[in-house]
Design an enzyme around this catalytic site. Structure first.
Site, PDB file in Angstrom:
ATOM      1  N   ASN A 115     -23.832  18.455 -27.012  1.00  0.00           N
ATOM      2  CA  ASN A 115     -24.238  18.189 -25.633  1.00  0.00           C
ATOM      3  C   ASN A 115     -23.046  18.230 -24.704  1.00  0.00           C
ATOM      4  OD1 ASN A 115     -23.695  15.463 -24.033  1.00  0.00           O
ATOM      5  ND2 ASN A 115     -23.548  14.984 -26.234  1.00  0.00           N
ATOM      6  N   GLY A 118     -22.591  15.588 -19.188  1.00  0.00           N
ATOM      7  CA  GLY A 118     -21.699  15.301 -18.054  1.00  0.00           C
ATOM      8  C   GLY A 118     -22.130  14.092 -17.232  1.00  0.00           C
ATOM      9  N   PHE A 119     -22.558  13.036 -17.927  1.00  0.00           N
ATOM     10  CA  PHE A 119     -22.911  11.764 -17.266  1.00  0.00           C
ATOM     11  C   PHE A 119     -23.941  11.950 -16.147  1.00  0.00           C
ATOM     12  CE2 PHE A 119     -18.568   9.485 -18.205  1.00  0.00           C
ATOM     13  CZ  PHE A 119     -18.897   9.455 -19.542  1.00  0.00           C
ATOM     14  N   ASN A 150     -23.374   0.765 -20.875  1.00  0.00           N
ATOM     15  CA  ASN A 150     -22.254   1.681 -21.113  1.00  0.00           C
ATOM     16  C   ASN A 150     -21.822   2.243 -19.752  1.00  0.00           C
ATOM     17  OD1 ASN A 150     -20.995   4.350 -21.582  1.00  0.00           O
ATOM     18  ND2 ASN A 150     -21.407   3.921 -23.730  1.00  0.00           N
ATOM     19  N   ASN A 188     -17.113  15.276 -22.039  1.00  0.00           N
ATOM     20  CA  ASN A 188     -17.777  16.105 -21.026  1.00  0.00           C
ATOM     21  C   ASN A 188     -17.421  15.796 -19.579  1.00  0.00           C
ATOM     22  OD1 ASN A 188     -19.203  17.563 -23.025  1.00  0.00           O
ATOM     23  ND2 ASN A 188     -20.531  15.779 -23.284  1.00  0.00           N
ATOM     24  N   THR A 189     -16.526  14.828 -19.367  1.00  0.00           N
ATOM     25  CA  THR A 189     -16.005  14.584 -18.026  1.00  0.00           C
ATOM     26  C   THR A 189     -14.523  14.937 -18.073  1.00  0.00           C
ATOM     27  OG1 THR A 189     -17.615  12.860 -17.513  1.00  0.00           O
ATOM     28  CG2 THR A 189     -15.553  12.789 -16.272  1.00  0.00           C
ATOM     29  N   LYS A 224     -15.508   2.146 -26.361  1.00  0.00           N
ATOM     30  CA  LYS A 224     -16.016   3.217 -27.239  1.00  0.00           C
ATOM     31  C   LYS A 224     -14.938   4.276 -27.409  1.00  0.00           C
ATOM     32  CE  LYS A 224     -20.075   6.105 -27.991  1.00  0.00           C
ATOM     33  NZ  LYS A 224     -21.449   6.350 -27.582  1.00  0.00           N
ATOM     34  N   THR A 252     -18.127   5.939 -33.441  1.00  0.00           N
ATOM     35  CA  THR A 252     -17.362   6.667 -32.460  1.00  0.00           C
ATOM     36  C   THR A 252     -18.291   7.468 -31.540  1.00  0.00           C
ATOM     37  OG1 THR A 252     -17.286   8.655 -33.844  1.00  0.00           O
ATOM     38  CG2 THR A 252     -15.479   7.107 -34.115  1.00  0.00           C
ATOM     39  N   ASN A 253     -17.673   8.100 -30.563  1.00  0.00           N
ATOM     40  CA  ASN A 253     -18.380   9.041 -29.696  1.00  0.00           C
ATOM     41  C   ASN A 253     -18.502  10.404 -30.404  1.00  0.00           C
ATOM     42  OD1 ASN A 253     -19.469  10.201 -27.272  1.00  0.00           O
ATOM     43  ND2 ASN A 253     -18.316   8.690 -26.105  1.00  0.00           N
ATOM     44  N   THR A 254     -18.828  11.445 -29.661  1.00  0.00           N
ATOM     45  CA  THR A 254     -18.962  12.806 -30.231  1.00  0.00           C
ATOM     46  C   THR A 254     -17.586  13.466 -30.349  1.00  0.00           C
ATOM     47  OG1 THR A 254     -19.260  13.666 -27.993  1.00  0.00           O
ATOM     48  CG2 THR A 254     -21.246  13.130 -29.211  1.00  0.00           C
ATOM     49  N   GLY A 278     -24.065  13.868 -34.945  1.00  0.00           N
ATOM     50  CA  GLY A 278     -24.942  14.021 -36.097  1.00  0.00           C
ATOM     51  C   GLY A 278     -24.167  14.051 -37.402  1.00  0.00           C
TER      52      GLY A 278
HETATM   53  C1  FMN Z   1     -27.374  14.210 -25.698  1.00  0.00           C
HETATM   54  C2  FMN Z   1     -26.380  13.130 -25.911  1.00  0.00           C
HETATM   55  C3  FMN Z   1     -25.923  12.412 -24.819  1.00  0.00           C
HETATM   56  C4  FMN Z   1     -24.973  11.397 -25.000  1.00  0.00           C
HETATM   57  N1  FMN Z   1     -24.552  10.690 -23.907  1.00  0.00           N
HETATM   58  C5  FMN Z   1     -23.664   9.683 -24.081  1.00  0.00           C
HETATM   59  C6  FMN Z   1     -23.244   8.915 -22.972  1.00  0.00           C
HETATM   60  O1  FMN Z   1     -23.693   9.108 -21.842  1.00  0.00           O
HETATM   61  N2  FMN Z   1     -22.329   7.937 -23.197  1.00  0.00           N
HETATM   62  C7  FMN Z   1     -21.813   7.672 -24.444  1.00  0.00           C
HETATM   63  O2  FMN Z   1     -21.001   6.761 -24.591  1.00  0.00           O
HETATM   64  N3  FMN Z   1     -22.227   8.385 -25.521  1.00  0.00           N
HETATM   65  C8  FMN Z   1     -23.113   9.375 -25.364  1.00  0.00           C
HETATM   66  N4  FMN Z   1     -23.524  10.091 -26.450  1.00  0.00           N
HETATM   67  C9  FMN Z   1     -22.936   9.805 -27.766  1.00  0.00           C
HETATM   68  C10 FMN Z   1     -23.842   8.914 -28.613  1.00  0.00           C
HETATM   69  O3  FMN Z   1     -24.048   7.655 -28.014  1.00  0.00           O
HETATM   70  C11 FMN Z   1     -23.232   8.704 -30.018  1.00  0.00           C
HETATM   71  O4  FMN Z   1     -22.062   7.932 -29.916  1.00  0.00           O
HETATM   72  C12 FMN Z   1     -22.900  10.013 -30.728  1.00  0.00           C
HETATM   73  O5  FMN Z   1     -23.917  10.960 -30.523  1.00  0.00           O
HETATM   74  C13 FMN Z   1     -22.684   9.820 -32.229  1.00  0.00           C
HETATM   75  O6  FMN Z   1     -23.828   9.306 -32.843  1.00  0.00           O
HETATM   76  P1  FMN Z   1     -24.916  10.229 -33.622  1.00  0.00           P
HETATM   77  O7  FMN Z   1     -24.156  11.080 -34.588  1.00  0.00           O
HETATM   78  O8  FMN Z   1     -25.823   9.225 -34.272  1.00  0.00           O
HETATM   79  O9  FMN Z   1     -25.588  11.027 -32.586  1.00  0.00           O
HETATM   80  C14 FMN Z   1     -24.475  11.106 -26.297  1.00  0.00           C
HETATM   81  C15 FMN Z   1     -24.949  11.829 -27.391  1.00  0.00           C
HETATM   82  C16 FMN Z   1     -25.887  12.817 -27.220  1.00  0.00           C
HETATM   83  C17 FMN Z   1     -26.390  13.581 -28.419  1.00  0.00           C
END
Ligand code: FMN
Length: 347
Positions: A115, A118-119, A150, A188-189, A224, A252-254, A278
């Protein structure tokens, strides 16, 4: 059965089907009897997984990660599906449209998502008003859902002024959320992840803590982090977290990495930039949790996020030191029964 349904759902553009399904669930849940039946079917029963973390009581340790319900529109519905907590946001001071569509992509061969949203969000004032209404609404009076807020910065805000954006979001949401997550780890920012540097973080977190301490009831503040941090960067963050007595970390985040994917190179290139989530990030996230837990002797509470699809994945995170769990991509691939399935295996 969800596998068959998923095949049909995956025929539609990911972002449109997301809104269609959640708004349909909202319509269904507006009928009290249906909501109660769904809750009975999807919720974990017996209260055996009730847990107290961050001085908050969670009905179960399985939450929904940030970015799914960015604007706090589906809290009742998500509680109906059994979630013990939901992290709303990322919310920014001003509303933002986010990046150009398409910005959300499935990688079924890897059980993953890319993804670059971009907030996109309604802005903190609209979200705070929505939460206020939800809190006073009759149907949420009996709710036990824990809500995390968040928070992030607007794209147009330069990094040196980022602390002001975090302050605005913190103050607006403070009466309505149970804990906060400072997000400096979204890829994404542009430039956001530079705020993970120790001195920038100190400025933002110290400032929020100061405001927090002036409130009648303070709220836990977590940070985070990205799975792409190098070990010395993680060490810096841990030093700071211990020094300022941060309430916890979300790990963690992505990731921006595309290493080891089964999806073809051409397709990956066609998708372009964005955060990968994922199954491919599961191991890296777990290793980071393990490292942090060992290095801090378990002193810092950890919410695990990254590649949790099953009870076994959940146990893996808990076994290395996580205190709470969040799913996101797993929810898309495993379906609405994921919370119950994980909870059942944790009992
Ligand atoms: C479409 C999408 C949008 C996301 N938006 C945010 C976000 O706005 N802020 C944030 O901290 N993490 C965001 N995440 C990250 C998720 O909260 C999570 O930390 C990350 O996807 C890892 O977990 P997962 O493997 O279970 O998806 C987003 C993830 C996805 C897939």
């Amino acid at each position: 059965m969800y596998n068959a349904i998923r095949r049909i759902l995956f025929l539609f553009p990911p972002e449109s089907i997301h809104y269609f399904l959640m708004n349909s669930l909202k319509a269904l849940c507006s009928i009290g009897l249906i909501r109660r039946l769904l809750a009975r079917y999807f919720s974990e029963k017996g209260g055996r997984l009730t847990t107290t973390e961050l001085h908050l009581k969670f009905q179960n340790p399985v939450g929904l990660g940030a970015g799914f319900d960015k604007n706090a529109k589906w809290l009742t519905e998500l509680e109906t599906l059994g979630f013990g907590f939901v992290e709303i946001g990322t919310v920014t001071p001003l509303p933002q449209e986010g990046n150009k569509k398409p910005r959300l992509f499935r990688l079924p061969k890897d059980s993953a998502i890319v993804n670059r949203m971009g907030f996109n969000n309604d802005g903190v004032q609209a979200v705070a008003q929505r939460l206020k209404r939800w809190r006073s609404d009759a149907s949420s009076q009996s709710s036990n859902l824990i809500i995390g807020g968040n928070i992030g910065k607007n794209k147009i805000t330069p990094n040196e002024d980022a602390w002001k954006d975090y302050e605005i979001c913190f103050k607006e949401l403070h009466p309505y959320v149970d804990y906060f997550v400072v997000n400096v780890s979204s890829p994404n920012t542009p430039g956001l992840r530079e705020l993970q540097e120790k001195e920038s973080l100190r400025k933002i977190l110290r400032h929020l803590q100061m405001i927090n301490n002036g409130k009648a009831r303070s709220k836990p503040i977590l940070l985070k982090i990205s799975p792409d941090l190098m070990q010395d960067q993680i060490d810096d963050i841990l030093d700071l977290a211990l020094e300022i007595k941060l309430d916890g970390l979300v790990c963690t985040n992505t990731t921006v990495s595309r290493a080891g994917l089964l999806t073809g190179k051409d397709e990956i290139e066609k998708i372009g930039q964005g955060g990968l989530s994922g199954k491919p990030i599961r191991e890296r996230s777990t290793l980071i949790i393990e490292y942090i837990h060992k290095k801090t002797a378990g002193e810092i509470p950890i919410i695990a996020s990254g590649g949790i699809f099953t009870g076994a994945h959940a146990k893996e995170k808990l076994n290395v030191g996580a205190d709470l769990l969040q799913v996101w991509t797993g929810f898309i691939y495993e379906g609405p029964g994921i919370v119950k399935k994980i909870c059942t295996s944790l009992k």
